[in-house]
Scaffold this active site. Sequence first.
Site, PDB file in Angstrom:
ATOM      1  N   SER A 128      -4.143  -3.352  -0.465  1.00 57.90           N
ATOM      2  CA  SER A 128      -2.986  -4.030   0.140  1.00 57.90           C
ATOM      3  C   SER A 128      -3.443  -5.338   0.798  1.00 57.90           C
ATOM      4  O   SER A 128      -4.109  -5.313   1.832  1.00 57.90           O
ATOM      5  CB  SER A 128      -2.354  -3.105   1.179  1.00 57.90           C
ATOM      6  OG  SER A 128      -1.256  -3.740   1.784  1.00 57.90           O
TER       7      SER A 128
ATOM      8  N   GLN B 176      -7.705  -0.049   4.118  1.00 54.88           N
ATOM      9  CA  GLN B 176      -8.381  -0.625   5.291  1.00 54.88           C
ATOM     10  C   GLN B 176      -9.803  -1.070   4.990  1.00 54.88           C
ATOM     11  O   GLN B 176     -10.387  -1.841   5.740  1.00 54.88           O
ATOM     12  CB  GLN B 176      -8.394   0.369   6.464  1.00 54.88           C
ATOM     13  CG  GLN B 176      -7.028   0.636   7.068  1.00 54.88           C
ATOM     14  CD  GLN B 176      -6.404  -0.575   7.770  1.00 54.88           C
ATOM     15  OE1 GLN B 176      -7.046  -1.602   7.997  1.00 54.88           O
ATOM     16  NE2 GLN B 176      -5.132  -0.451   8.123  1.00 54.88           N
TER      17      GLN B 176
ATOM     18  N   GLY C 249       0.807  -1.216   0.000  1.00 52.80           N
ATOM     19  CA  GLY C 249       0.000   0.000   0.000  1.00 52.80           C
ATOM     20  C   GLY C 249       0.840   1.265   0.000  1.00 52.80           C
ATOM     21  O   GLY C 249       0.505   2.242  -0.668  1.00 52.80           O
TER      22      GLY C 249
ATOM     23  N   ASN D 164      -7.618   4.309   9.021  1.00 52.41           N
ATOM     24  CA  ASN D 164      -6.946   3.171   9.661  1.00 52.41           C
ATOM     25  C   ASN D 164      -6.973   3.243  11.181  1.00 52.41           C
ATOM     26  O   ASN D 164      -6.807   2.233  11.845  1.00 52.41           O
ATOM     27  CB  ASN D 164      -5.497   3.076   9.175  1.00 52.41           C
ATOM     28  CG  ASN D 164      -4.790   4.405   9.139  1.00 52.41           C
ATOM     29  OD1 ASN D 164      -5.212   5.333   8.444  1.00 52.41           O
ATOM     30  ND2 ASN D 164      -3.722   4.528   9.899  1.00 52.41           N
TER      31      ASN D 164
ATOM     32  N   HIS E 117      -2.165  -7.700   2.580  1.00 54.41           N
ATOM     33  CA  HIS E 117      -1.810  -8.195   3.922  1.00 54.41           C
ATOM     34  C   HIS E 117      -2.785  -7.692   4.986  1.00 54.41           C
ATOM     35  O   HIS E 117      -2.764  -8.162   6.126  1.00 54.41           O
ATOM     36  CB  HIS E 117      -0.349  -7.890   4.275  1.00 54.41           C
ATOM     37  CG  HIS E 117      -0.061  -6.484   4.687  1.00 54.41           C
ATOM     38  ND1 HIS E 117      -0.134  -6.065   5.996  1.00 54.41           N
ATOM     39  CD2 HIS E 117       0.327  -5.403   3.973  1.00 54.41           C
ATOM     40  CE1 HIS E 117       0.213  -4.779   6.054  1.00 54.41           C
ATOM     41  NE2 HIS E 117       0.481  -4.357   4.851  1.00 54.41           N
TER      42      HIS E 117
ATOM     43  N   THR F 151      10.643  -7.116 -11.931  1.00 57.11           N
ATOM     44  CA  THR F 151      10.085  -8.447 -12.191  1.00 57.11           C
ATOM     45  C   THR F 151       8.898  -8.714 -11.280  1.00 57.11           C
ATOM     46  O   THR F 151       9.001  -8.572 -10.062  1.00 57.11           O
ATOM     47  CB  THR F 151      11.184  -9.516 -11.979  1.00 57.11           C
ATOM     48  OG1 THR F 151      12.274  -9.181 -12.837  1.00 57.11           O
ATOM     49  CG2 THR F 151      10.678 -10.915 -12.299  1.00 57.11           C
TER      50      THR F 151
ATOM     51  N   CYS G 171       3.058   2.256  11.313  1.00 57.95           N
ATOM     52  CA  CYS G 171       4.252   2.950  10.833  1.00 57.95           C
ATOM     53  C   CYS G 171       4.762   3.915  11.892  1.00 57.95           C
ATOM     54  O   CYS G 171       5.903   4.332  11.875  1.00 57.95           O
ATOM     55  CB  CYS G 171       3.944   3.737   9.578  1.00 57.95           C
ATOM     56  SG  CYS G 171       2.928   2.803   8.473  1.00 57.95           S
TER      57      CYS G 171
HETATM   58  N1  PLP Z   1      -2.983   3.116   3.810  1.00 58.57           N
HETATM   59  C1  PLP Z   1      -3.623   2.792   4.941  1.00 58.57           C
HETATM   60  C2  PLP Z   1      -4.947   3.420   5.239  1.00 58.57           C
HETATM   61  C3  PLP Z   1      -3.046   1.890   5.838  1.00 58.57           C
HETATM   62  O1  PLP Z   1      -3.677   1.592   6.973  1.00 58.57           O
HETATM   63  C4  PLP Z   1      -1.793   1.326   5.522  1.00 58.57           C
HETATM   64  C5  PLP Z   1      -1.117   0.391   6.452  1.00 58.57           C
HETATM   65  O2  PLP Z   1      -1.212   0.521   7.646  1.00 58.57           O
HETATM   66  C6  PLP Z   1      -1.174   1.687   4.315  1.00 58.57           C
HETATM   67  C7  PLP Z   1      -1.805   2.579   3.480  1.00 58.57           C
HETATM   68  C8  PLP Z   1       0.158   1.131   3.923  1.00 58.57           C
HETATM   69  O3  PLP Z   1       0.032  -0.166   3.424  1.00 58.57           O
HETATM   70  P1  PLP Z   1       1.261  -1.211   3.450  1.00 58.57           P
HETATM   71  O4  PLP Z   1       1.421  -1.638   4.861  1.00 58.57           O
HETATM   72  O5  PLP Z   1       0.797  -2.303   2.542  1.00 58.57           O
HETATM   73  O6  PLP Z   1       2.445  -0.497   2.915  1.00 58.57           O
END
Ligand code: PLP
Length: 381
Positions: free
Chosen positions: A199, A179, A74, A151, A201, A237, A327
């Site tokens: 994303s 999210q 993401g 998020n 995961h 790739t 993060c």
């Molecule tokens: N955008 C939102 C709203 C998110 O909650 C997150 C991850 O916490 C991301 C982007 C980033 O995604 P990724 O962890 O796949 O880099």
Amino acid sequence: MIYVDNNATTPIAPEVAQAMAEAYAAGYLNPASQHRPGQRARRRLDDARDTILNLLGGETTRFASDRLIFTSGGTEANNLALFGLGGDRPGQVIISAIEHPSIAEAAQQLQARGTAVRILPVDGQGVVQYEQLDAWLEQPTRMVSVMLANNETGAIQPIQQISTICRKRNVPLHVDAVQAVGKIPVSFEELAADAMTVSPHKFHGPRGIGGLILGHGVKLNPTMFGGSQQLTTRPGTESVELAIGFETALRLAIETLPEAGAKMQSLRNLLETTLLEKLGAERVCINGGKADRLPHTTNLAFPGLNRQALVMALDMVGVACSSGSACASGSSEPSPTLLAMGLSEAMVAGSIRVSFSRFSSEEEVREASGRILSAVNNLRR
Ligand code: PLP
């Protein structure tokens, strides 16, 4: 350990791990190679891409197909959108006050390089206020980016209203749906956005792959160079195995959503009502609780407590949650989202995020509620 930090990442679903193991065993090679093994990999990759696009309401059948660009996740997809969407169009960039750091900090970088950045405010429930947008779009604007759901609080944003304004002004709109996908129905077509980040995961898929969906004909400048893959928009790739994991996770998330959504919501409500009953409204508040929210997220303020101390105390008693965006979880910075909602410093200082998944159980939530109550009471002493 009771894992209630599913907005940071989710455990991989067994079916996804199985599909990926089979893909690795199938021995796919480089999808960009011209020989037959390469063509075989390319066909499987293209299949996964089309399935993902279809499942997310993208158009793959008409001549005017939407596109899916695979990225590493993401964060990369958001950066690509912020730096590249709109191509060489001149003008400002508009984002909201509650974007994920992969948008907010990318916007700061743009600003440092001379692009004007404007920020749409949010109300006290964390919902983006877009009344000024139409007037702002009278200025030349390269792109707008607003997330589909936050998020930290789970607040769902008025994307359709925002996209109507952007369409009228002919300005590309990017939506970070990271999210929301797998938690509420998401359709690229219905949102009427020009680009959307996903994303896997976050819905029991693999880490290491993400996607940026682009509407037909939408311009995007690359941010990486050095290969012809993905029509040079994002060279490098591609991984057939990760794409298969993405596809499998998305299919499962959508198939299970009607039941899983209701279950996650009832678990979230159970936690909130238990804490409110036992602590009272002056000792716990639900940040953004009056907004239309994702079913699996709650943001809880314990005024007077320190969020870092609480997250650590909970870790010690076997509850894994967080004090904001993953993060930023190693840092003690107060949450920009909660501050933008106008919460007092004391409320922000004492706020944690709890997020469930379709694998969460009622037993776990009852146990977690008890552990949270005793950790909170201990810290208050
Ligand atoms: N955008 C939102 C709203 C998110 O909650 C997150 C991850 O916490 C991301 C982007 C980033 O995604 P990724 O962890 O796949 O880099």
